[in-house]
Design an enzyme around this catalytic site. Structure first.
Site, PDB file in Angstrom:
ATOM      1  N   TYR A 147     -19.522  -8.169  -4.594  1.00 11.68           N
ATOM      2  CA  TYR A 147     -20.519  -7.963  -3.541  1.00 11.68           C
ATOM      3  C   TYR A 147     -21.336  -9.196  -3.190  1.00 11.68           C
ATOM      4  O   TYR A 147     -22.136  -9.152  -2.256  1.00 11.68           O
ATOM      5  CB  TYR A 147     -21.463  -6.825  -3.953  1.00 11.68           C
ATOM      6  N   HIS A 197     -18.385  -1.952   4.973  1.00 13.09           N
ATOM      7  CA  HIS A 197     -18.162  -2.099   3.536  1.00 13.09           C
ATOM      8  C   HIS A 197     -18.073  -3.585   3.238  1.00 13.09           C
ATOM      9  O   HIS A 197     -17.341  -4.312   3.918  1.00 13.09           O
ATOM     10  CB  HIS A 197     -16.881  -1.392   3.087  1.00 13.09           C
TER      11      HIS A 197
END
Length: 146
Positions: free
Chosen positions: A24, A100
């Protein structure tokens, strides 16, 4: 400001910057929200941001903001499990882009299904936090088109 965009982030995204940075990245959710707010403010568009780890809170927030003009949503893990969140998005009838940070199709097979994708205007995935900016640019274009 006459137009409003919602930026909704789901479970565990409050941990951005420290949670699995190899997946991430190191950018925090606060930094993302500030950046996206700046993009919209430059165009005199209000951006309301919210993050919750609780499905019902996300749904209640959507209901409370159902007069918005556009939704950018990273549903997190609820992408793959929440029919209720899907129904809330349909219920408020606000066009949305699903985001996402990672490419869900390069991850575990249980992440390959989204309950949101087929009701979204579009999906941005796998481009890191840059996906938020791309979604914001699309929202601007959508809101400025006749």
């Amino acid at each position: 400001m006459e137009k409003t965009v919602l930026l909704l982030n789901g479970p565990n995204l409050n941990l951005l910057g420290t949670r699995e940075p190899e997946v991430y990245g190191h950018t925090t959710l606060k930094e993302i929200e500030q950046h996206i707010n700046g993009i919209f403010l430059a165009h005199q568009i209000q951006c309301q941001t919210y993050q919750s780890n609780i499905e019902g809170e996300m749904i209640n927030w959507l209901h409370a903001h159902r007069t918005a003009d556009f939704l950018i949503i990273n549903p997190g893990g609820y992408t793959h499990t929440s029919i209720a969140l899907r129904d809330a998005i349909l219920g408020i009838a606000v066009p949305c882009v699903e985001i996402h940070i990672s490419n869900i199709f390069k991850r575990e097979s249980f992440r390959h299904h989204s309950y949101i994708s087929d009701i979204a205007v579009g999906c941005v995935m796998g481009l890191g936090v840059y996906g938020y900016e791309l979604a914001a640019q699309y929202a601007l274009k959508h809101l400025q088109s006749p």
